[in-house]
Write a protein that holds these residues in place. Structure first.
Motif, mmCIF file in Angstrom:
data_model
loop_
_atom_site.group_PDB
_atom_site.id
_atom_site.type_symbol
_atom_site.label_atom_id
_atom_site.label_comp_id
_atom_site.label_asym_id
_atom_site.label_seq_id
_atom_site.Cartn_x
_atom_site.Cartn_y
_atom_site.Cartn_z
ATOM 1 N N ARG A 86 -5.757 8.310 -2.054
ATOM 2 C CA ARG A 86 -5.806 7.477 -3.095
ATOM 3 C C ARG A 86 -4.294 6.921 -3.183
ATOM 4 O O ARG A 86 -4.253 5.872 -3.641
ATOM 5 N N HIS A 134 -3.980 4.362 0.081
ATOM 6 C CA HIS A 134 -4.785 3.374 0.015
ATOM 7 C C HIS A 134 -4.706 2.709 -1.502
ATOM 8 O O HIS A 134 -5.435 1.630 -1.560
ATOM 9 N N ALA A 135 -3.635 3.137 -2.244
ATOM 10 C CA ALA A 135 -3.311 2.418 -3.374
ATOM 11 C C ALA A 135 -2.407 1.067 -2.947
ATOM 12 O O ALA A 135 -1.827 1.295 -2.193
ATOM 13 N N VAL A 136 -2.355 0.190 -3.865
ATOM 14 C CA VAL A 136 -1.801 -1.183 -3.804
ATOM 15 C C VAL A 136 -1.120 -1.153 -5.040
ATOM 16 O O VAL A 136 -1.599 -1.463 -6.026
ATOM 17 N N THR A 172 0.890 -1.192 -0.152
ATOM 18 C CA THR A 172 -0.042 0.033 0.017
ATOM 19 C C THR A 172 0.953 1.122 -0.023
ATOM 20 O O THR A 172 1.909 1.193 0.547
#
Lengths: 200, 626
Positions: B167, B170-172, B7
């Motif tokens: 964004r 919490h982006a992976v 993340t």
């Protein structure tokens, strides 16, 4: 860096807090990474997790923008019929919707789906998970179902390997759920389109 | 082969640990909460000697880390954007005094907002405080920026901000297994050395430090002109329009251009403050129109000296509030580009389908308190007892959701329930309003910033009831420990824990009761007793500590004493329980005829028995016997 491939697969995964959306997304994205694809995922955290709608965006082999634009997703996986309808307009023309429910979508939506050539596949993942004795694995049953339709180009054995890699103590139960979903999916395909005698 | 998926928050954490951060502090808040947990994870995995703590609030976190940086160690502090408001006092001061070891401040912004009370832009606070900013566009870039931020901080002896957004946090995305090479610029002598000209600078010296700070910023802007985080894509595609974008908006804009079927030159900016103006002007000179795309507010746009051909959030070409979602981005670019005669694809979204979905008015699933949540029981008893007339100042945490139950009438910021109650008491006195005032605050929020307000209320003679909803953890953000827990951030035993009842008494409160909100009869009696104390001749603030662990954090008490329930056949679907109690496991049938228990969600807490005044929710056993 920043390579944009022509064949990007965009997947929206929707449900309610507690249904295991984050883990299902993790299973699919880790499998794609293990197969060597670039992956970008966007998760929901925070207040919206408290019983609210939860949605993940998963992009395999494409741009680095975390979110998918409405009207451009290849696949919608919904763990609930209500969430399927809420998020239906993410799906592109000719895309596919996998719904974990036998409940039909609202009749007002069906003409639009037909017009846009969007295929909707219903599957009782929760009921199968309950039969397996682990209702919490409906998300993984759903993964098996989607895999049976080859909805994401992620082979079963790779999904199995990822479960062993990331599920820890829950691996055994999850593998069972995956297999159950896969088999039931294959059966559904056979029932829908009986193969010619010589090919069975 | 197994590339790890990280993340954004984990990528930042890994970057800090592999670049030799020695002291890391934080106060939890979405979207930043997982950074400190990540630091502890990588500290163990990479076997680093590093101190990490969940501090009691952001100001405390900032100063603990700052002292480490003054000692010469690399240090970092993480928080959500509104947390930087709490820490802004030391931020402004530290910009002047400077640092010795590299010091990175990480405020996570929340365009939208998704989980915050404002959409404020930390880059604008940085601009006011005069602190340089790195603005990452992907998790991998955030990780890479950490090393450069430490080096910049050490070379110029200045705190540096790394500003992610929701964004990105919490982006992976995949991240290299091998740690990025540790950058040079290791602190010369990690030992605190007295330096009155900096560490205790008087106002006269502060003027000198301000002058020095301004000079540093001029030099940093010149360096940023050559930063690898600023680059142009689609360079060879000319035309009348150019785009300048930063952060996640850069990638969202690139995706939108693909959907629009056009290529437009884009200058990506990773260092928005101090803005390398020459770079911007050289790029802009080539176009008749330049569109600036950034989140959540206008930081780059504001710093462009000549905005004649600049379009963005300031002139209304880009909405001046809200997240730049793919849909907003598509619409902004579609309008701007077709406006100058470019051929663009229509939106992929099918308007008729979207309209058909909207027309169904599908039930929106708003966030609700979890089944079994002790806050619900406390709110229910409170609301039944004091009714809709009383004034209910609330606070920041899961229990802000008490607004669903009409048990929270105000929330402002961390700790404001107590100060607002204090203020309502005084204002009501002046206008002759005799309504009861009952404030609610969680344990972590009380410790964060509830204590000075309580002291103020006691000392000035305010009278109200304060409910401290003590669920033994910081629940909303993922169960971080508070000073009232007996363990620390890394799970080790805390040398001491702080007692909330003792703290309340020490603030001068005479009426303090600790009670379990699950015992609704006793709880209600205490509510009345507390209210009586606020009315008594020698009374004052009355504090009740509603003591019951969060069910997600510690479900043992319910497992030990489960109380399964059923809804009897007599249920007439009156909706009282679904509205006044609002447990997700109480489900009204589609035809409205009756309420059923959703046993997949129900955790057998039995609390809803009190929520049917008609007596149609009963213990399972009683029903079988009856």
């Amino acid at each position: 860096m920043n390579s944009l491939t022509a064949h990007e697969l965009k997947i929206v995964i929707a449900g309610i807090g507690g249904q295991g959306i984050v883990f299902l997304t993790r299973l699919l994205s880790q499998t794609a990474v293990n197969l060597g694809y670039p992956v970008v995922v966007s998760e929901t955290h925070g207040m919206s997790q408290r019983g609210g709608s939860v949605i993940s965006h998963l992009k395999i082999g494409g741009s680095e923008a975390p979110l998918i634009q409405r009207g451009s997703a290849d696949v919608l996986i919904a763990l609930d019929a209500n969430e399927a309808m809420q998020n239906l307009d993410f799906v592109r023309r000719g895309g596919t919707v996998f719904v974990s429910s036998n409940a039909e979508l609202h009749p007002d939506l069906l003409p639009h789906l037909e017009r846009l050539n969007i295929r909707t596949l219903h599957f009782p993942a929760s009921a199968i998970a309950v039969e397996l004795g682990s209702p919490e694995t409906a998300n993984i049953v759903m993964a098996g179902f989607v895999c049976a339709y080859d909805g994401l180009n992620l082979p079963l054995e790779d999904l199995q390997a990822t479960i062993k890699q990331i599920a820890g103590q829950r691996a055994e139960g999850n593998l069972k759920a995956l297999a159950a979903g896969f088999q039931a999916g294959k059966k559904k395909i056979e029932d829908a389109q009986p193969l010619p005698e010589n090919l069975r | 082969m197994s590339t790890q998926l990280l993340t954004g928050n984990d990528a930042i954490a890994l970057g800090l640990v592999e670049q030799g951060c020695r002291v890391a502090t934080a106060y939890p808040g979405t979207p930043s909460s997982e950074i400190l947990a990540g630091i502890i994870k990588y500290k163990k995995a990479l076997d680093k000697d590093l101190y990490a703590e969940w501090s009691v609030n952001e100001k405390v976190a900032f100063e603990v880390a700052l002292a480490a940086a003054w000692t010469g160690l690399r240090a970092a502090v993480a928080m959500k954007q509104v947390g930087l408001n709490v820490a802004s006092d030391p931020l402004f001061s530290a910009a002047y005094t400077g640092v010795k070891g590299g010091f990175i401040v990480i405020p996570a912004d929340d365009p939208g907002p998704h989980s915050s009370q404002t959409e404020q832009d930390s880059r604008l606070l940085a601009l006011t405080a005069k602190v340089p900013v790195f603005d990452p566009s992907t998790p991998a870039e955030a990780r890479e920026m950490i090393g450069d931020a430490f080096v910049l901080s050490e070379r110029f002896k200045i705190p540096v901000i790394l500003r992610p957004t929701t964004r990105l946090c919490h982006a992976v995305s995949p991240s290299a297994d091998a740690p990025a090479s540790s950058s040079d610029g290791k602190p010369v002598s990690p030992k605190f050395q007295k330096d009155p000209a900096h560490w205790t600078a008087t106002p006269k010296l502060r003027y000198k430090l301000h002058t020095e700070l301004n000079q540093k910023l001029i030099e940093i802007a010149a360096e940023f002109a050559n930063s690898k985080y600023n680059y142009i894509v689609n360079e060879d595609h000319g035309g009348e329009v150019g785009i300048i974008a930063s952060g996640v908006a850069f990638h969202t804009a690139r995706q939108a251009l693909l959907e629009l079927g056009v290529r437009v030159p884009m200058l990506k900016i990773g260092t928005p403050y101090p803005l390398p103006v020459n770079l911007i002007e050289a790029f802009s000179a080539r176009f008749a129109t330049v569109i600036v795309l950034e989140e959540p507010d206008a930081c780059i746009e504001l710093q462009i000296p000549n905005r004649q051909r600049v379009r963005g959030r300031l002139d209304g070409s880009v909405p001046n509030s809200g997240e730049l979602t793919p849909e907003v981005m598509f619409s902004v670019l579609s309008k701007s580009l077709s406006g100058v005669g470019m051929q663009v694809n229509p939106s992929p979204e099918d308007a008729d389908l979207s309209a058909a979905i909207k027309k169904l008015s599908l039930p929106a699933r708003r966030p609700r308190l979890c089944p079994g949540c002790s806050h619900r029981s406390a709110f229910y008893a409170m609301k039944q007892n004091f009714g809709p007339r009383a004034i209910y100042p609330g606070d920041i945490g899961c229990y802000t959701l008490g607004t669903n139950l009409r048990a929270v009438d105000t929330f402002v910021d961390m700790g404001a329930s107590i100060t607002m109650a204090n203020g309502f008491f005084q204002a009501n006195r002046l206008v002759g309003d005799d309504r009861a005032v009952i404030a609610t605050i969680g344990d972590s929020t009380f410790l964060h910033s509830g204590i000075p307000p309580l002291i103020n209320a006691v000392h000035t003679g305010a009278r109200f009831v304060l409910l401290i909803l003590d669920n033994h953890t910081t629940a909303m953000t993922g169960f971080q420990p508070t000073p009232a827990n007996d363990y620390l951030a890394d799970g080790s035993e805390a040398p001491r824990k702080v007692s909330i009842p003792d703290l309340v008494r020490a603030c001068g409160v005479e009426y303090v009761k600790v009670t379990d909100p699950y015992e609704q009869e006793d709880f209600t009696a205490i509510l009345n007793e507390a209210q009586a104390h606020t009315q008594a001749a020698d009374g004052g603030v009355a504090v009740i500590i509603a003591d019951r662990p969060c069910v997600l954090y510690d479900n043992d008490p319910i497992l030990e004493h489960p109380l399964p329930v059923v809804v009897t056949d007599e249920c007439d679907g009156c909706r009282f329980c679904t509205e006044a109690f609002e447990c997700p496991a109480l489900v009204l049938r589609a035809d409205g005829s009756r309420v059923d228990i959703d046993y997949k969600l129900c955790i057998d807490c039995g609390q809803c028995i009190d929520a049917c005044y008609k007596g149609f929710i009963v213990p399972k056993l009683a029903e079988m016997v009856g």
